[in-house]
Write a protein that holds these residues in place. Sequence first.
Motif, PDB file in Angstrom:
ATOM      1  N   PHE A 181      -7.073   0.512   2.764  1.00 11.74           N
ATOM      2  CA  PHE A 181      -7.280   0.962   1.573  1.00 11.74           C
ATOM      3  C   PHE A 181      -8.415   0.641   0.747  1.00 11.74           C
ATOM      4  CE2 PHE A 181      -7.131  -3.067  -0.581  1.00 11.74           C
ATOM      5  CZ  PHE A 181      -6.653  -3.842   0.364  1.00 11.74           C
ATOM      6  N   GLY A 182      -8.601   1.293  -0.232  1.00 13.79           N
ATOM      7  CA  GLY A 182      -9.634   0.906  -1.281  1.00 13.79           C
ATOM      8  C   GLY A 182     -10.837   1.972  -1.456  1.00 13.79           C
ATOM      9  N   GLU A 183     -11.199   2.039  -2.504  1.00  7.53           N
ATOM     10  CA  GLU A 183     -12.365   2.789  -3.002  1.00  7.53           C
ATOM     11  C   GLU A 183     -13.858   2.127  -2.883  1.00  7.53           C
ATOM     12  OE1 GLU A 183      -9.257   4.869  -3.312  1.00  7.53           O
ATOM     13  OE2 GLU A 183      -9.342   3.412  -4.886  1.00  7.53           O
ATOM     14  N   GLN A 236       2.116  16.746  -0.280  1.00  7.33           N
ATOM     15  CA  GLN A 236       1.361  15.957  -1.273  1.00  7.33           C
ATOM     16  C   GLN A 236       0.812  16.526  -2.618  1.00  7.33           C
ATOM     17  OE1 GLN A 236      -1.742  13.665   0.563  1.00  7.33           O
ATOM     18  NE2 GLN A 236      -1.885  12.201  -1.068  1.00  7.33           N
ATOM     19  N   MET A 283       0.208   9.157   4.068  1.00  7.74           N
ATOM     20  CA  MET A 283      -0.073   9.414   5.550  1.00  7.74           C
ATOM     21  C   MET A 283      -1.567   9.762   5.656  1.00  7.74           C
ATOM     22  SD  MET A 283       2.819  12.047   6.566  1.00  7.74           S
ATOM     23  CE  MET A 283       2.887  11.676   8.356  1.00  7.74           C
ATOM     24  N   GLY A 299      -4.603  10.344  -5.209  1.00  8.10           N
ATOM     25  CA  GLY A 299      -4.214  10.786  -3.912  1.00  8.10           C
ATOM     26  C   GLY A 299      -4.585   9.948  -2.801  1.00  8.10           C
ATOM     27  N   THR A 300      -5.264   8.855  -2.943  1.00  9.71           N
ATOM     28  CA  THR A 300      -5.551   8.162  -1.918  1.00  9.71           C
ATOM     29  C   THR A 300      -4.779   6.758  -1.872  1.00  9.71           C
ATOM     30  OG1 THR A 300      -7.242   6.898  -3.446  1.00  9.71           O
ATOM     31  CG2 THR A 300      -8.068   8.729  -2.170  1.00  9.71           C
ATOM     32  N   PRO A 301      -4.803   5.911  -1.005  1.00  7.65           N
ATOM     33  CA  PRO A 301      -3.734   4.836  -0.981  1.00  7.65           C
ATOM     34  C   PRO A 301      -3.938   3.799  -2.062  1.00  7.65           C
ATOM     35  CG  PRO A 301      -4.909   5.008   1.300  1.00  7.65           C
ATOM     36  CD  PRO A 301      -5.767   5.850   0.282  1.00  7.65           C
ATOM     37  N   SER A 303      -6.606  -0.247  -5.721  1.00  5.47           N
ATOM     38  CA  SER A 303      -7.400   0.896  -5.492  1.00  5.47           C
ATOM     39  C   SER A 303      -6.280   2.239  -5.774  1.00  5.47           C
ATOM     40  CB  SER A 303      -7.465   0.888  -3.836  1.00  5.47           C
ATOM     41  OG  SER A 303      -6.503   1.172  -3.191  1.00  5.47           O
ATOM     42  N   GLY A 304      -6.790   3.314  -5.562  1.00  8.33           N
ATOM     43  CA  GLY A 304      -5.781   4.642  -5.581  1.00  8.33           C
ATOM     44  C   GLY A 304      -5.643   5.285  -6.838  1.00  8.33           C
ATOM     45  N   TYR A 340      -7.718  17.329  -4.185  1.00  2.00           N
ATOM     46  CA  TYR A 340      -6.786  16.282  -4.914  1.00  2.00           C
ATOM     47  C   TYR A 340      -7.019  16.890  -6.151  1.00  2.00           C
ATOM     48  CZ  TYR A 340      -6.701  13.184  -0.891  1.00  2.00           C
ATOM     49  OH  TYR A 340      -6.471  12.690   0.204  1.00  2.00           O
ATOM     50  N   ASP A 391       0.843   5.163   0.602  1.00  2.00           N
ATOM     51  CA  ASP A 391      -0.066   6.165   1.005  1.00  2.00           C
ATOM     52  C   ASP A 391       0.761   7.625   0.850  1.00  2.00           C
ATOM     53  OD1 ASP A 391      -1.895   7.436   2.401  1.00  2.00           O
ATOM     54  OD2 ASP A 391      -1.545   6.766   4.275  1.00  2.00           O
ATOM     55  N   ILE A 441       0.888  -1.168  -0.137  1.00  2.00           N
ATOM     56  CA  ILE A 441      -0.008  -0.006   0.091  1.00  2.00           C
ATOM     57  C   ILE A 441       0.787   1.396   0.045  1.00  2.00           C
ATOM     58  CG2 ILE A 441      -1.439   1.370   1.188  1.00  2.00           C
ATOM     59  CD1 ILE A 441      -2.779  -1.072   2.499  1.00  2.00           C
ATOM     60  N   ALA A 489      -3.180   0.349  -3.583  1.00  2.00           N
ATOM     61  CA  ALA A 489      -2.963  -0.948  -3.126  1.00  2.00           C
ATOM     62  C   ALA A 489      -2.584  -1.867  -4.425  1.00  2.00           C
ATOM     63  CB  ALA A 489      -4.179  -1.599  -2.383  1.00  2.00           C
ATOM     64  N   ASN A 531      -3.590   7.270   6.412  1.00  2.00           N
ATOM     65  CA  ASN A 531      -4.589   6.090   6.292  1.00  2.00           C
ATOM     66  C   ASN A 531      -3.993   4.996   7.189  1.00  2.00           C
ATOM     67  OD1 ASN A 531      -6.276   6.546   3.873  1.00  2.00           O
ATOM     68  ND2 ASN A 531      -4.364   7.218   3.175  1.00  2.00           N
TER      69      ASN A 531
END
Lengths: 363, 363, 363, 363
Positions: free
Chosen positions: D14-16, C358, D1, A77-79, A68-69, D114, A27, A25, A81, D3
Amino acid sequence: MGNTFGHLFRITTFGESHGGGVGVIIDGCPPRVAISSDEIQAELDRRRPGQSKITTPRKESDRCQILSGVFQGKTLGTPIAILVQNKDTRPQDYSEMATTYRPSHADATYDAKYGFRNYQGGGRSSARETIGRVAAGAIAKKILHQAAGVEIIGYVKRIQDLEATVDVDTVTLAAVEGNIVRCPDLTAAERMIDRIEASRDQGDSIGGVVECVARQVPKGLGSPVFDKLEADLAKGVMSLPASKGVELGSGFAGTLLTGSQHNDEFYRDDQGEIRTRTNRSGGTQGGISNGETIVMRVAFKPTATIRREQRTVTSQGQETVLAARGRHDPCVLPRAVPMVEAMMALVLCDHLLRHHGQCHLLD
Amino acid sequence: MGNTFGHLFRITTFGESHGGGVGVIIDGCPPRVAISSDEIQAELDRRRPGQSKITTPRKESDRCQILSGVFQGKTLGTPIAILVQNKDTRPQDYSEMATTYRPSHADATYDAKYGFRNYQGGGRSSARETIGRVAAGAIAKKILHQAAGVEIIGYVKRIQDLEATVDVDTVTLAAVEGNIVRCPDLTAAERMIDRIEASRDQGDSIGGVVECVARQVPKGLGSPVFDKLEADLAKGVMSLPASKGVELGSGFAGTLLTGSQHNDEFYRDDQGEIRTRTNRSGGTQGGISNGETIVMRVAFKPTATIRREQRTVTSQGQETVLAARGRHDPCVLPRAVPMVEAMMALVLCDHLLRHHGQCHLLD
Amino acid sequence: MGNTFGHLFRITTFGESHGGGVGVIIDGCPPRVAISSDEIQAELDRRRPGQSKITTPRKESDRCQILSGVFQGKTLGTPIAILVQNKDTRPQDYSEMATTYRPSHADATYDAKYGFRNYQGGGRSSARETIGRVAAGAIAKKILHQAAGVEIIGYVKRIQDLEATVDVDTVTLAAVEGNIVRCPDLTAAERMIDRIEASRDQGDSIGGVVECVARQVPKGLGSPVFDKLEADLAKGVMSLPASKGVELGSGFAGTLLTGSQHNDEFYRDDQGEIRTRTNRSGGTQGGISNGETIVMRVAFKPTATIRREQRTVTSQGQETVLAARGRHDPCVLPRAVPMVEAMMALVLCDHLLRHHGQCHLLD
Amino acid sequence: MGNTFGHLFRITTFGESHGGGVGVIIDGCPPRVAISSDEIQAELDRRRPGQSKITTPRKESDRCQILSGVFQGKTLGTPIAILVQNKDTRPQDYSEMATTYRPSHADATYDAKYGFRNYQGGGRSSARETIGRVAAGAIAKKILHQAAGVEIIGYVKRIQDLEATVDVDTVTLAAVEGNIVRCPDLTAAERMIDRIEASRDQGDSIGGVVECVARQVPKGLGSPVFDKLEADLAKGVMSLPASKGVELGSGFAGTLLTGSQHNDEFYRDDQGEIRTRTNRSGGTQGGISNGETIVMRVAFKPTATIRREQRTVTSQGQETVLAARGRHDPCVLPRAVPMVEAMMALVLCDHLLRHHGQCHLLD
């Protein structure tokens, strides 16, 4: 704790060599960076087994999947994976590994620490764990290149005593990928390949040194005092399997010089930029990048898994003899090159974000 | 970020060479540990300037003051703040340092990063920062010894090409402290001292290698995969001023061996303990301590400050010539010994607490 | 661990109420920010004891000293260490506190956790610890204002059932500081002061609610999912002494509404900016600031230290009776206002740096 | 950072809502804890959609898969990765969500932060993210119970103004799970269910308060000053979707009392244990557990998604009208109960490991 690396650009890896899979992951990745699973796969293909006659013949396709992400080809901008499923799950006989400690492997120490371990193929201590690092490194490289034009190139500098001649300022990825040992000095490369094959034929293994350079690194990266660039680089590569040492710039050889021989004198170049005439510092001074090429070398020991018989003990302490069966790398160096590059990319990308956050806020 | 080290036993240092002082906050220290400022002072005295004819003649008493976290001679479990005030504040002429970049110092990189720096005596990049590390290390050593009988001993292993012969399993602190260069091999020590004096007399400087061992380390310390013991040790010492390389166990020399030569075979000793016959691994396997002696070597470059003239530039980019005036160390190695010991103690103590928290909770 | 707050703009506090002093290290502060000890002192003076007839008559000047990180009136980017020495060290009789647990204080829990405590005046659990927070908050406020014009204003919203009417969009610092209870509603303020004095005269104490607003906060601060702005704000203020609850925007009262009553409809304002017509969300949605005023309320319990007799036990478990002697606050609210402001400033400043690192790197 | 949550027992989610799946990595889990995917699934089933007539009729089976960290039914001490694949991927029409900001949702703030978002079903801001938390919480609960007999029980305390009567010291999981609104007060539960159905029928939504208790918590958990137990609990639950406030013990109501009414007097119980007669502190004093029942209440706003028409704007700033189509929860409270329990379990488990590491090392 222990499976996370980095602060603002931060990765967490997971997975044993056997089980559902391995992955990472990421982040803190900046948003709107174009990235595809193909780009990540290209890096993974550089580290996967079975890629040439001098790596383990184990066939693992190691196809990565972005869970994801990433959306419409760009980071959110999200984690992020990334998962690589474990495929090679034929009911292999691991009963011997369950009870017998392989010398210079982590079997005994995992048992000592956790009182329990996944004995199938090395479990968490398997080099499969580095899949997650290399996948994350592919994204870090892209950000570094996009933000600042940074180029990161690793290669095999030495196999045992066979040392290559490489110009850190001009070496290219094409030259590195031009042969299966990943050494841009062709003459040395041929001898290295011969040496690895000979070692393999003897049921033995050998080690060497990977050198990795980063060019066009902006001045100012690194966070004194503990998160100096060289400290984080050292941690990154010393956390790779089989690494036993690391040096920046002049390294251990620099200890033979005097200060007047070693110091890098400053000058002003044609563009008015402050530069150093030599680069014994290896691209950092006081823990902060100075704009010169970062030069790092990492020592990798000979692979611990060998076909030759070795004396050892069982987990119950009974003395026995062990000879590895099956498939293994006679030399990890060619596959270690993308791992070292990944760690350098992760460190630089993290510090790029940190520097931007702290020092450019009020610009 | 960048001024904190460790996770459960965590230190944060502060201070420039000039200004109010330097020091450290230790967070996460176990409660009820007996500690006195005298014990901390004893370690600080090993790193202070002016301790012998081969260190800088600068006189700094570096008296430490415990501001918090200790009550009635015992730790409270709350943050321990330790302050050493800066005393040497005569109105020295720093005007040249304000504008001229010293080669292989951090003047230029601090300016590049922060756009501003304290030019008096090196500011934050001064080795005075390590006072906080050594003070914290004194407490870490005490905990390690009390909890597990761990002994940490560092010494000068090599000055330039002058290498000492030292038995890692029997070397004593008394032997190390028996001479001013902190080398337990007396013959080598004398030659080292001569070499350092000769270098100083020539207005030059020299480097070398510090070796540091930890004995009686419990099995099981270290947190794969990124916080491997060797990775955290590498980060710790590569964050020290002037370090350019680090190796564990066989290190770079181990790359010349084959796997069958390098592997550490297991056996069962008289007490029924699983041990290794050799220790090329240097006390860790897969990132976890295996109970053997931890052996680490750190390369320190020759001191950057020399009396000889060097070409450099000003912060405005004008070419000029610089020759250090005043007092400096011709060789940092003797004073680096307690710094390396401190970093090893901090890493081991942190991992001792982490291991206890994760793996012994359900015992 | 436990004494550090924040990620990129990170503070670590130290100190017991008795001993060498209390203070803070601020790590990650942007360089080149003008700051003076007078500016920090001004905030400390708002929290110090003895400032009015409704706070404890204890006289503590609480003069701060900047030990590092500031040079020629500007931040260096290196750790800023701030120390306030403990002055009030007359040999007071703490023998009763050494053995008798004060109800609703931390005496018993510190003993339970650490097996040992500094019983003089509360030790680490003393509100003196917040000196470091308020000092760091002063710098955070300055950065927020300089970078984005952010204004942070706290005030007493309620004492017991005496609730003030305050317009969150127009309240000024001058109105808050216009009276000793720090309530900008003058009518309410007078009644609050009377109530506090009455409580004090009865040897008792009372509590209430501090409201704190942040205006002109840029859109985009906050890091889902765990480091949501509201989560970090909640942690910040719930780590203050005596706080028992926190709410953002509509808070607990919002649970009485329906979705159609509660939702904040969007519109486009005259400048073309996307705004919400109402602000029940309290300035954040999904953990990220939306540009509306951040509105937070914090519940503070009545001061635990009272002159009235209370039943309790000694550390040995013997039942006894305790009545506080000496000087204490009958109501912590007026002095809690700068503490709440400081925590809000620290959270916003940290997220401003993180966001910049970020999300604005590739701009 | 952002999460990652926790220090020694640390989770990263993680994950949408749309994409490959959602999940969690748990790092720092003690080894040799028996755990099965069925145990984790049981907790996930308490939070999944479609479980009753008062939750969204969306059918998601949310089957979890353990990818790593568990071997032969026991934890390895290595990272535990848990994945729940996203199934509900019919090509639903999300075009409206792509351009129109839903009031009091995170659409606009994600765009502001974002510059880009996954508009399908809420993306990262979807409550699906909490799957990872609940899965990790199941393991944390098991460790807490095994190590110390800790019981964590959450329930719906209030829906709008309908408040349940619950005894925090005797409430059972069976009573909570005995009805679909998860309120152990049956009379109140029936009225709550009616209220939720009425709200749903009106195309509207409602909120309320979840109360969560932890019993048999060992004394000594929590790390002053920032990582106080109440601070970490507050952060944990304020990072849940739709939460607007949190209080411990007496909370906001406690501000109406005097100190003499509020203080918890100590006594010695029959077993010789030091206890408090009342528990207005809510199980912690000075940030550290005191052995009494921890009592926390969390305010959840009415669900933002409603069928009623609302005014809003598009991402381009054009005013428009929106009415949610499809399936949604008229009240999140019943499904929020396992989320709150999970966060409490994660905080307590982390502090249990930290406390053991720091304070019990030298026992």
